[in-house]
Motif scaffolding. Structure first.
Motif, PDB file in Angstrom:
ATOM      1  N   GLN A  45       0.761  -1.002  -0.175  1.00 25.77           N
ATOM      2  CA  GLN A  45       0.030   0.011   0.095  1.00 25.77           C
ATOM      3  C   GLN A  45       0.950   1.370  -0.052  1.00 25.77           C
ATOM      4  N   GLU A  59       3.844   0.589   2.000  1.00 27.52           N
ATOM      5  CA  GLU A  59       4.069  -0.446   3.113  1.00 27.52           C
ATOM      6  C   GLU A  59       3.785  -2.084   2.768  1.00 27.52           C
ATOM      7  N   ARG A  63      -0.057 -11.589   3.983  1.00 29.58           N
ATOM      8  CA  ARG A  63      -1.235 -12.233   3.791  1.00 29.58           C
ATOM      9  C   ARG A  63      -0.907 -13.806   3.847  1.00 29.58           C
ATOM     10  N   ASN A 118       6.162  -4.330   8.796  1.00 25.52           N
ATOM     11  CA  ASN A 118       5.822  -4.353  10.202  1.00 25.52           C
ATOM     12  C   ASN A 118       6.827  -5.412  10.907  1.00 25.52           C
ATOM     13  N   SER A 120       6.587  -6.947  14.823  1.00 28.91           N
ATOM     14  CA  SER A 120       5.936  -7.363  16.122  1.00 28.91           C
ATOM     15  C   SER A 120       6.824  -7.271  17.134  1.00 28.91           C
ATOM     16  N   ASP A 180       4.827   2.912  14.218  1.00 30.18           N
ATOM     17  CA  ASP A 180       3.215   2.703  13.887  1.00 30.18           C
ATOM     18  C   ASP A 180       2.228   2.939  14.931  1.00 30.18           C
ATOM     19  N   GLU A 240      -9.840   7.426   4.717  1.00 33.45           N
ATOM     20  CA  GLU A 240     -10.799   6.725   3.984  1.00 33.45           C
ATOM     21  C   GLU A 240     -11.958   8.063   3.141  1.00 33.45           C
ATOM     22  N   TYR A 259      -7.424   3.977   2.389  1.00 32.31           N
ATOM     23  CA  TYR A 259      -8.183   3.469   1.272  1.00 32.31           C
ATOM     24  C   TYR A 259      -8.671   4.576   0.098  1.00 32.31           C
TER      25      TYR A 259
HETATM   26  P1  C2E Z   1      -0.709  -1.542  10.421  1.00 38.38           P
HETATM   27  O1  C2E Z   1       0.968  -1.817  10.199  1.00 38.38           O
HETATM   28  O2  C2E Z   1      -1.205  -0.522  11.174  1.00 38.38           O
HETATM   29  O3  C2E Z   1      -1.338  -1.462   8.909  1.00 38.38           O
HETATM   30  C1  C2E Z   1      -2.349  -0.779   8.422  1.00 38.38           C
HETATM   31  C2  C2E Z   1      -3.599  -1.775   8.386  1.00 38.38           C
HETATM   32  O4  C2E Z   1      -4.692  -0.773   7.948  1.00 38.38           O
HETATM   33  C3  C2E Z   1      -3.520  -2.689   7.173  1.00 38.38           C
HETATM   34  O5  C2E Z   1      -4.331  -3.833   7.529  1.00 38.38           O
HETATM   35  C4  C2E Z   1      -4.053  -1.930   5.951  1.00 38.38           C
HETATM   36  O6  C2E Z   1      -4.533  -2.936   5.111  1.00 38.38           O
HETATM   37  C5  C2E Z   1      -5.091  -0.797   6.776  1.00 38.38           C
HETATM   38  N1  C2E Z   1      -5.477   0.057   6.113  1.00 38.38           N
HETATM   39  C6  C2E Z   1      -4.964   0.718   5.049  1.00 38.38           C
HETATM   40  N2  C2E Z   1      -5.671   1.809   4.740  1.00 38.38           N
HETATM   41  C7  C2E Z   1      -6.939   1.900   5.544  1.00 38.38           C
HETATM   42  C8  C2E Z   1      -7.669   2.688   5.588  1.00 38.38           C
HETATM   43  O7  C2E Z   1      -8.081   3.651   5.121  1.00 38.38           O
HETATM   44  N3  C2E Z   1      -8.817   2.513   6.742  1.00 38.38           N
HETATM   45  C9  C2E Z   1      -8.876   1.362   7.366  1.00 38.38           C
HETATM   46  N4  C2E Z   1      -9.700   1.134   8.155  1.00 38.38           N
HETATM   47  N5  C2E Z   1      -7.561   0.342   7.197  1.00 38.38           N
HETATM   48  C10 C2E Z   1      -6.520   0.774   6.258  1.00 38.38           C
HETATM   49  P2  C2E Z   1      -3.852  -5.119   7.413  1.00 38.38           P
HETATM   50  O8  C2E Z   1      -3.127  -5.531   6.331  1.00 38.38           O
HETATM   51  O9  C2E Z   1      -4.891  -6.063   7.739  1.00 38.38           O
HETATM   52  O10 C2E Z   1      -2.896  -5.386   8.662  1.00 38.38           O
HETATM   53  C11 C2E Z   1      -3.187  -5.205   9.923  1.00 38.38           C
HETATM   54  C12 C2E Z   1      -2.100  -5.243  10.995  1.00 38.38           C
HETATM   55  O11 C2E Z   1      -1.468  -6.314  11.166  1.00 38.38           O
HETATM   56  C13 C2E Z   1      -0.919  -4.221  10.539  1.00 38.38           C
HETATM   57  O12 C2E Z   1      -1.345  -2.797  11.074  1.00 38.38           O
HETATM   58  C14 C2E Z   1       0.225  -4.780  11.196  1.00 38.38           C
HETATM   59  O13 C2E Z   1       0.146  -4.269  12.645  1.00 38.38           O
HETATM   60  C15 C2E Z   1      -0.029  -6.250  11.257  1.00 38.38           C
HETATM   61  N6  C2E Z   1       0.885  -6.833  10.150  1.00 38.38           N
HETATM   62  C16 C2E Z   1       0.483  -6.639   8.893  1.00 38.38           C
HETATM   63  N7  C2E Z   1       1.562  -7.002   8.033  1.00 38.38           N
HETATM   64  C17 C2E Z   1       2.536  -7.610   9.138  1.00 38.38           C
HETATM   65  C18 C2E Z   1       3.629  -8.237   8.700  1.00 38.38           C
HETATM   66  O14 C2E Z   1       4.114  -8.724   7.862  1.00 38.38           O
HETATM   67  N8  C2E Z   1       4.430  -8.512  10.096  1.00 38.38           N
HETATM   68  C19 C2E Z   1       3.911  -8.203  11.348  1.00 38.38           C
HETATM   69  N9  C2E Z   1       4.519  -8.818  12.514  1.00 38.38           N
HETATM   70  N10 C2E Z   1       2.721  -7.690  11.406  1.00 38.38           N
HETATM   71  C20 C2E Z   1       1.881  -7.350  10.269  1.00 38.38           C
END
Ligand code: C2E
Ligand code: MG
Ligand code: MG
Ligand code: MG
Length: 285
Positions: A45, A59, A63, A118, A120, A180, A240, A259
């Protein structure tokens, strides 16, 4: 339930507690297999510079390509990966994929911007992230300026003493560190003072509130000026709507992600966006 049935053990197998335990063991085994067989892909993204509308960072978001259930989002498996320690090997896969993707895009001679991923809190504290990063960059011949890491305040708070050193080593290598979900941790401001980082990503819950209450705009204004005073950049996450974007530009928040501008997309689609130097549209504002 076992007690009610009177006969003990047999019923334990049907009890809710037992089912929960079995489900957990099954999901853990399934996730472990997924990590061993690498069933993960990254989506990407962009984030944009408010002033120019240009893409200024990407970023990487993991998945799980689950053979039975299809493409799963992090909310389905990251918590379990953290609780079981599987986040460490999963994190290694992620780092590897991101570096290899940057290398591939460079080979394609695409105009690149830095790619963040990201990490953890548990992973940051349990494994040698700086060492892993150095090796990964070297192996893929990726310049450190093209990679960024996203850490939460929790990763730094959970510190057993090593976080500050790890952070300094990473930044010393030329890899930028983004905080973050800023604003949701317990001790945001004291962390800012203790750790040198490059960019604050203001948690999406704040963008969601913009326009609803005047307080949120005040919060943004304060964070933006604090970040700038500390020589840091700011990104608003989770934008959004056009209205939120318009307000963020007015508040001089220099980077935006969400988004409204662009959702996370598979690598092939991101290559197309890079190729055409995709910009966010400011038309509807
Ligand atoms: P994050 O790092 O804060 O990533 C942002 C999340 O918000 C992503 O969800 C993204 O798809 C979503 N997002 C982007 N734009 C918008 C928007 O306009 N509105 C809303 N409501 N959401 C938006 P995603 O991909 O489901 O990831 C969720 C969380 O999972 C991430 O939050 C991060 O904490 C974790 N994550 C994702 N990928 C990884 C990774 O490779 N490793 C680790 N350890 N954690 C990850
Ligand atoms: Mg992030
Ligand atoms: Mg976030
Ligand atoms: Mg998050």
């Amino acid at each position: 339930a076992a007690k009610a049935a009177g006969k003990g053990q047999y019923c334990f197998y049907k009890s809710e507690q037992y089912q929960t335990l079995m489900n957990r063991i099954n999901s853990q085994a399934t996730l472990e297999r997924a990590v061993n067989h690498d069933q993960f892909v990254m989506h990407y993204q962009p984030r944009f510079a408010s002033a120019s509308g240009k893409m200024c960072g990407i970023e990487a978001l993991v998945r799980w390509q689950n053979p039975e259930r299809g493409l799963l989002l992090p909310q389905e498996f990251i918590a379990l990966a953290e609780a079981t320690g599987l986040i460490v090997p999963l994190g290694k896969l992620v780092m590897e994929k991101v570096c290899s993707q940057i290398a591939q895009w460079s080979t394609m001679q695409l105009p690149l911007v830095p790619v963040s991923f990201n990490i953890s809190a548990f992973e940051f504290n349990e494994s040698d992230i700086p060492g892993g990063l150095a090796q990964c960059l070297e192996r893929h011949k990726v310049p450190p300026e093209l990679l960024e890491v996203e850490l939460t305040e929790t990763a730094l708070v959970a510190d057993k003493g090593g976080a500050a050193t790890a952070l300094a080593t990473i930044r010393g290598m030329g890899v930028k560190c983004l905080i973050d979900d800023f604003g949701t941790g317990f001790s945001s401001l004291s962390q800012l003072q203790r750790f040198d980082t490059d960019v604050l990503k203001i948690d999406q819950s704040f963008a969601a509130e913009l326009g609803r209450t005047e307080k949120t705009a005040t919060f943004f204004r304060a964070i933006v000026s604090l970040a700038h005073a500390l020589g840091m950049g700011v990104v608003a996450e989770g934008v959004e709507t056009a209205e939120q974007l318009r307000m963020l530009l007015e508040l001089e928040c220099e980077e935006v992600q969400g988004y409204y501008m662009c959702s996370p997309v598979p690598a092939a689609e991101m290559a197309i966006l890079l190729e055409k130097r995709f910009r966010m549209s400011l038309d509807a504002l």
